[in-house]
Design a protein around this motif. Structure first.
Motif, short mmCIF file in Angstrom:
data_model
loop_
_atom_site.label_atom_id
_atom_site.label_comp_id
_atom_site.label_asym_id
_atom_site.label_seq_id
_atom_site.Cartn_x
_atom_site.Cartn_y
_atom_site.Cartn_z
N TYR A 170 39.11 48.78 41.29
CA TYR A 170 40.48 48.91 41.63
C TYR A 170 41.46 49.99 40.97
O TYR A 170 41.72 49.63 39.52
CB TYR A 170 41.42 47.76 41.36
N GLN A 187 41.30 39.78 46.09
CA GLN A 187 40.36 40.36 45.63
C GLN A 187 39.74 41.93 46.86
O GLN A 187 39.36 42.78 46.39
CB GLN A 187 38.89 39.79 45.41
N ASP A 188 39.33 41.35 47.95
CA ASP A 188 38.74 42.09 48.32
C ASP A 188 40.17 43.59 49.26
O ASP A 188 39.20 44.75 49.66
CB ASP A 188 38.28 41.07 50.36
N GLY A 189 41.24 43.47 49.21
CA GLY A 189 41.82 44.07 49.31
C GLY A 189 42.06 44.65 48.05
O GLY A 189 42.25 46.06 48.76
N THR A 234 39.74 45.47 45.98
CA THR A 234 38.67 46.36 45.07
C THR A 234 37.58 46.33 46.24
O THR A 234 36.11 47.28 46.11
CB THR A 234 37.85 45.34 44.81
N GLY A 235 37.57 46.44 47.70
CA GLY A 235 36.48 46.24 49.03
C GLY A 235 35.93 45.34 49.20
O GLY A 235 34.65 45.31 50.25
N SER A 236 35.63 44.12 48.50
CA SER A 236 35.26 43.05 48.98
C SER A 236 35.42 41.70 47.93
O SER A 236 35.85 41.64 47.17
CB SER A 236 33.03 43.35 47.84
N ALA A 237 34.87 40.62 48.33
CA ALA A 237 35.59 39.30 48.45
C ALA A 237 34.92 39.00 46.60
O ALA A 237 35.52 38.19 45.77
CB ALA A 237 35.45 38.46 49.39
N TRP A 238 33.80 40.05 46.60
CA TRP A 238 33.80 40.03 44.75
C TRP A 238 33.23 40.88 44.47
O TRP A 238 32.03 41.01 43.22
CB TRP A 238 31.90 39.11 45.90
N GLY A 239 33.67 42.34 44.66
CA GLY A 239 33.68 42.98 44.21
C GLY A 239 34.40 43.29 42.53
O GLY A 239 34.98 42.51 42.21
N MET A 249 40.17 35.45 47.51
CA MET A 249 38.97 36.33 48.72
C MET A 249 40.00 37.25 49.13
O MET A 249 39.36 38.86 49.19
CB MET A 249 38.18 35.77 49.66
N PHE A 250 40.68 37.73 50.00
CA PHE A 250 41.50 38.61 50.56
C PHE A 250 42.34 39.01 49.56
O PHE A 250 41.88 40.27 49.75
CB PHE A 250 42.74 37.41 51.17
#
Length: 560
Positions: free
Chosen positions: A24, A10-12, A14-19, A7-8
């Motif tokens: 990107y 993907q969030d970093g 794409t801007g969201s944990a489910w981004g 989650m960290f």
């Protein structure tokens, strides 16, 4: 821990944990995401970051090498399979008196083929590599000016349409990747068992042997440990894992029953009088988590912990899962049932094996129930409630039939590409038609054969040809060439493009015979094509089963 790290990450990026990974923008995948070989469902896949520098020349060289390796691997796979059914007549080396039939298949051939033979192969491959097929930087990787369709040198069949050429090269890359995996598997199995199709019982050093007679080892898989957890032969670790598996299976069976029972029955009265919460107010499945009060969950945890720590104590360290509670583990809790162990060791082992099998099924079942419940709101939920489903794009298309509906578990059509969908549907129809013919071809010779000779020159009558796989070694090479030529002609010239882009409709009418006339009513045609698809799917499963049973027993209807 793995989930939160993901989650960290993907969030970093794409801007969201489910981004959406499309956000990107600095992804190294972007540089070559439209190149040859980038295919659904994975897209551009470079987990080691070889192309992160964006060097187009290096990417092209790697793609070119991948194509070559794939082509060699496809030929290698055919080279493994063909000698199982056919060898050239005559001598491989007249000076050594070595016949083609004397050379074993697979890795064992390395010790039989003389050095001069290997020198000829290397020289041939080198000549093709250096002089016949030379890379042209102005053409796509693997596309040679002097090679026609299928790489035939100076072939007269060529692809002039760039899109058609890219499509076929992409298909070739996919087949080559599969072939590279396949040939490695063949080498591996050949090296361990002595044959690419070898019996694993010949692999005497196998780590599977240590526990192959233990509880839970059942046909048809036998002892199955693909990750090699037990290869160290540690008996205590094995028994601990087996006991944990039995416990998890028992919990999963209760959980599965717990999903099913409330659909038909709920206790009357109150679950929590202080909260004015009735049993009937608690929804079934995942929705119950937010309804049951914390005190209720504490009671569950306390009960399970008490059962685990105090009630269920092993009575025999050598017998995982046996707590001396007798059949169904009731112990003395039910009037009239005594908690006696099953005294007969074989009967107890058989009972535990059955329980293990049912527990394994229940673990898969409860996982599926959670998955479906999470997506649709119910373990038996209507997939129509899963509004984000990629199945929606083609749910009204040909072949979408009850009770499964549109079924694409791998998400191959998630991109909504209509052309790709129609191509796959047409391919499925073709495979189904061939499978139906193949099934009929297995059945008919059991009752009827043509009179006369199949090959007068060889004195080979139709009645001399056995049914099934055994026929592969009886039919002469010229016969197979005729079959391949006939199919190729039909594929390339008779059944060309489909009418109006409708998969499987070549304007040949009922049964595809032509003279019966076309099915003009669109609904009637769709109904018939859907029925054909269903029958073709059944036939594909049937012919695989026939081939499997024939290979193991000598007959498609063989006695196991």
């Amino acid at each position: 821990m793995m989930a939160i790290i993901g989650m960290f990450f993907q969030d970093g990026l794409t801007g969201s944990a489910w981004g959406d990974w499309a956000n990107y923008v600095d992804s190294p995948l972007r540089a070559f995401e439209n190149e040859l070989g980038v295919q659904a469902p994975i897209g551009f896949w470079d987990p080691l970051g070889f192309t992160s520098g964006g060097d187009a020349a290096s990417f092209r060289r790697r793609r070119y090498i991948e194509l070559k390796h794939g082509r060699v691997a496809m030929i290698a796979c055919m080279g493994y399979i063909t000698p199982e059914y056919y060898h050239f007549d005559g001598y491989l080396s007249p000076s050594l008196g070595l016949k083609f039939t004397d050379v074993p298949n697979g890795l064992a051939a390395f010790g039989k083929v003389p050095g001069s033979g290997w020198a000829q192969m290397v020289a041939f491959a080198g000549t093709v590599e250096l002089f016949q097929y030379v890379d042209d930087p102005t053409r796509p990787p693997g596309d040679f000016e002097n090679a026609g369709l299928l790489g035939v040198p100076n072939g007269f069949l060529r692809l002039s349409d760039p899109e058609a050429k890219k499509k076929k090269l992409s298909a070739e890359i996919a087949n080559g990747r599969l072939a590279m995996m396949a040939i490695i598997g063949m080498f591996f199995q050949d090296g361990l068992t002595g044959s690419a199709w070898g019996d694993w019982s010949l692999y005497t050093d196998s780590p599977l042997r240590a526990f192959e007679n233990e509880t839970g080892v059942q046909a048809p898989l036998g002892f199955w440990d693909p990750l090699g957890f037990t290869k160290d032969g540690d008996v205590e670790s094995f028994k601990r894992r087996r006991e944990v598996e039995i416990k998890n299976g028992r919990v999963a069976m209760f959980a599965t029953m717990g999903y099913i029972t409330p659909e038909y029955f709920k206790f009357p009265g109150y679950l929590a009088p202080s909260a004015n919460l009735k049993f009937a107010d608690v929804p079934n499945g995942l929705g119950a988590f937010s309804k049951v009060p914390a005190e209720g969950w504490l009671q569950w945890v306390a009960l399970c912990g008490c059962y685990e720590v105090v009630v269920n104590q092993p009575v025999d360290a050598n017998d995982p899962g046996n707590y001396g509670k007798g059949k169904l583990g009731y112990g003395n809790l039910v009037y009239g049932i005594e908690g006696k162990s099953i005294e007969d060791p074989e009967a107890r082992k058989r009972g535990l094996n059955s329980e293990l099998a049912n527990g394994r099924l229940a673990m898969m079942a409860i996982t599926g129930m959670w998955f479906q419940d999470g997506l649709t709101g119910s373990a038996w939920g209507d997939w129509a409630n899963y509004v984000d489903s990629p199945l929606r794009a083609f749910e009204g298309e040909l072949g979408v039939q009850a009770p499964v509906g549109f079924w694409d578990p791998l998400g191959l059509s998630a991109d909504g590409d209509v052309e790709f969908f129609k191509r796959r549907r047409e391919t499925e129809l073709k495979h189904g038609r061939i499978a139906m013919f193949a099934c009929i071809g297995y059945i008919v010779p059991e009752y009827f054969r043509f009179p006369g000779d199949l090959s007068p020159k060889l004195g080979l009558a139709f009645t001399d040809i056995p049914n099934g796989l055994a026929a592969l070694s009886k039919v002469p090479g010229q016969g197979w060439a005729q079959i391949v030529a006939f199919l190729g002609t039909y594929e390339l010239f008779v059944n060309g493009k489909s009418i109006n882009g409708e998969p499987g409709n070549y304007g040949k009418g009922n049964l595809g015979l032509g003279f019966l006339g076309p099915v003009s009513d669109p609904e009637s045609r769709k109904k018939k094509l859907s029925a054909e698809l269903a029958n073709g799917r059944l036939a594909m499963m049937a012919i695989i089963g026939m081939l499997f049973q024939d290979g193991l027993t000598g007959s498609a209807w063989g006695d196991w």
